[in-house]
Design a protein around this motif. Sequence first.
Motif, PDB file in Angstrom:
ATOM      1  N   ALA A  97       0.824  -1.208   0.000  1.00 32.97           N
ATOM      2  CA  ALA A  97       0.000   0.000   0.000  1.00 32.97           C
ATOM      3  C   ALA A  97       0.858   1.257   0.000  1.00 32.97           C
ATOM      4  O   ALA A  97       0.515   2.248  -0.671  1.00 32.97           O
ATOM      5  N   TYR A  98       1.963   1.232   0.711  1.00 33.70           N
ATOM      6  CA  TYR A  98       2.831   2.409   0.750  1.00 33.70           C
ATOM      7  C   TYR A  98       3.412   2.691  -0.627  1.00 33.70           C
ATOM      8  O   TYR A  98       3.481   3.851  -1.060  1.00 33.70           O
ATOM      9  N   SER A 101       0.795   4.194  -2.866  1.00 31.26           N
ATOM     10  CA  SER A 101       0.314   5.518  -2.466  1.00 31.26           C
ATOM     11  C   SER A 101       1.161   6.648  -3.067  1.00 31.26           C
ATOM     12  O   SER A 101       0.774   7.817  -2.966  1.00 31.26           O
ATOM     13  N   LYS A 102       2.283   6.315  -3.688  1.00 29.02           N
ATOM     14  CA  LYS A 102       3.175   7.324  -4.268  1.00 29.02           C
ATOM     15  C   LYS A 102       2.797   7.608  -5.722  1.00 29.02           C
ATOM     16  O   LYS A 102       2.721   6.694  -6.535  1.00 29.02           O
ATOM     17  N   ARG A 103       2.584   8.869  -6.006  1.00 30.51           N
ATOM     18  CA  ARG A 103       2.135   9.258  -7.346  1.00 30.51           C
ATOM     19  C   ARG A 103       3.212   9.059  -8.408  1.00 30.51           C
ATOM     20  O   ARG A 103       2.914   8.945  -9.589  1.00 30.51           O
ATOM     21  N   ARG A 108       1.287   2.802 -11.615  1.00 28.22           N
ATOM     22  CA  ARG A 108       0.574   2.645 -10.347  1.00 28.22           C
ATOM     23  C   ARG A 108      -0.890   2.302 -10.570  1.00 28.22           C
ATOM     24  O   ARG A 108      -1.439   1.411  -9.903  1.00 28.22           O
ATOM     25  N   ARG A 159      -3.548   2.338   1.950  1.00 29.30           N
ATOM     26  CA  ARG A 159      -3.152   3.312   0.917  1.00 29.30           C
ATOM     27  C   ARG A 159      -3.841   4.651   1.152  1.00 29.30           C
ATOM     28  O   ARG A 159      -3.210   5.718   1.026  1.00 29.30           O
ATOM     29  N   THR A 160      -5.127   4.623   1.492  1.00 28.56           N
ATOM     30  CA  THR A 160      -5.854   5.862   1.769  1.00 28.56           C
ATOM     31  C   THR A 160      -5.256   6.594   2.964  1.00 28.56           C
ATOM     32  O   THR A 160      -5.110   7.824   2.948  1.00 28.56           O
ATOM     33  N   PHE A 162      -2.116   6.345   4.103  1.00 35.19           N
ATOM     34  CA  PHE A 162      -0.774   6.834   3.772  1.00 35.19           C
ATOM     35  C   PHE A 162      -0.830   8.094   2.920  1.00 35.19           C
ATOM     36  O   PHE A 162       0.032   8.969   3.033  1.00 35.19           O
ATOM     37  N   GLN A 163      -1.848   8.207   2.079  1.00 29.35           N
ATOM     38  CA  GLN A 163      -1.979   9.392   1.234  1.00 29.35           C
ATOM     39  C   GLN A 163      -2.319  10.634   2.049  1.00 29.35           C
ATOM     40  O   GLN A 163      -2.104  11.754   1.573  1.00 29.35           O
ATOM     41  N   GLN A 164      -2.848  10.450   3.263  1.00 29.87           N
ATOM     42  CA  GLN A 164      -3.199  11.590   4.102  1.00 29.87           C
ATOM     43  C   GLN A 164      -2.033  12.070   4.960  1.00 29.87           C
ATOM     44  O   GLN A 164      -2.130  13.114   5.606  1.00 29.87           O
ATOM     45  N   SER A 192       1.009   5.258  11.982  1.00 26.50           N
ATOM     46  CA  SER A 192      -0.111   4.438  11.499  1.00 26.50           C
ATOM     47  C   SER A 192      -0.678   3.534  12.583  1.00 26.50           C
ATOM     48  O   SER A 192      -1.275   2.498  12.268  1.00 26.50           O
TER      49      SER A 192
END
Length: 300
Positions: A97-98, A101-103, A108, A159-160, A162-164, A192
């Motif tokens: 997930a990490y 989560s990276k754009r 991806r 993932r959600t 980590f994006q925050q 987390s």
Amino acid sequence: MVKRWRTSDVLMDTFIYGSLAILSFLSLYPFWNAIVIAFNQGSDTALGGLTFWPRAFTLDNFKVILSDTRFFNAMGISLARTIVGTFFSIFFTALLAYGLSKRGIVGRNVYMMIAIFTMYFQGGLIPTYLWLRELGMFNNFWVLFVPFLVTVWNMIVFRTFFQQIPAGLEESAKMDGCTNYGVFFRVVIPLSGPVIATLSLFQAVFFWNEWFNAGIYINNTNLLPVQNYLVNLINSNSSQEMLAELSNVPGGAGDAVNRSITPKSLQMTALIVVSMPIIMVYPFVQKFFVKGVLIGSLKE
């Protein structure tokens, strides 16, 4: 200032709390009735009419279950599976997930589509059976948790979350010399706690309750988890065989059998004993639930 209650408010509150009380009763009573049966003599239970309290209190049902070495072996397998499986499942799911989560990760969206596809469409029982056989996992402890190391739904929740996490924290860590793995272990994981605690509990409950795979891929009775022990005990033939075996044991177990232990009383007792370990975990992680279930619902 005294607050005045309107009739409509009182009626609505009465309806809400009354409905919740009824639903709570309907949810908890079957478990309570199982406890009553477990502490009641089996012959008395067979007469019917047993509701809220034992009529003929006894601990003989527990003596029979706790005198069975197969029960303790199955409990050990389930505990090992739950602890090891939960740890590795959360670790690999969070790691995946990490990364997703990276754009800046190339492809991806493709990886996400593949992962989500597997959540809705699986290979099926026979292909999975052949795949695990080729991997040499039959009658193996690893088959109890390796097929569940990555859970797509948990990955999406991770993932959600980590994006925050503010990007500035990770950038500061990299400026101090942290690698991507360093950022993950030293910055992301410590932040987390709520999501890890919540998903760990859900995953632990899954590993503790799952019995289907063990029944298919394991023939060695020494490797069966406690849920499969309970499934076998629910079979009345297995219960009768167990009672016949224990009736020949001198002392506590044999005497207990002579005091009218029945298959149903054994089943309810085993159900209570099997359920207690996972129930006892809930109070320790309850404080994380509110934070955990709200992940992704609010954004700064």
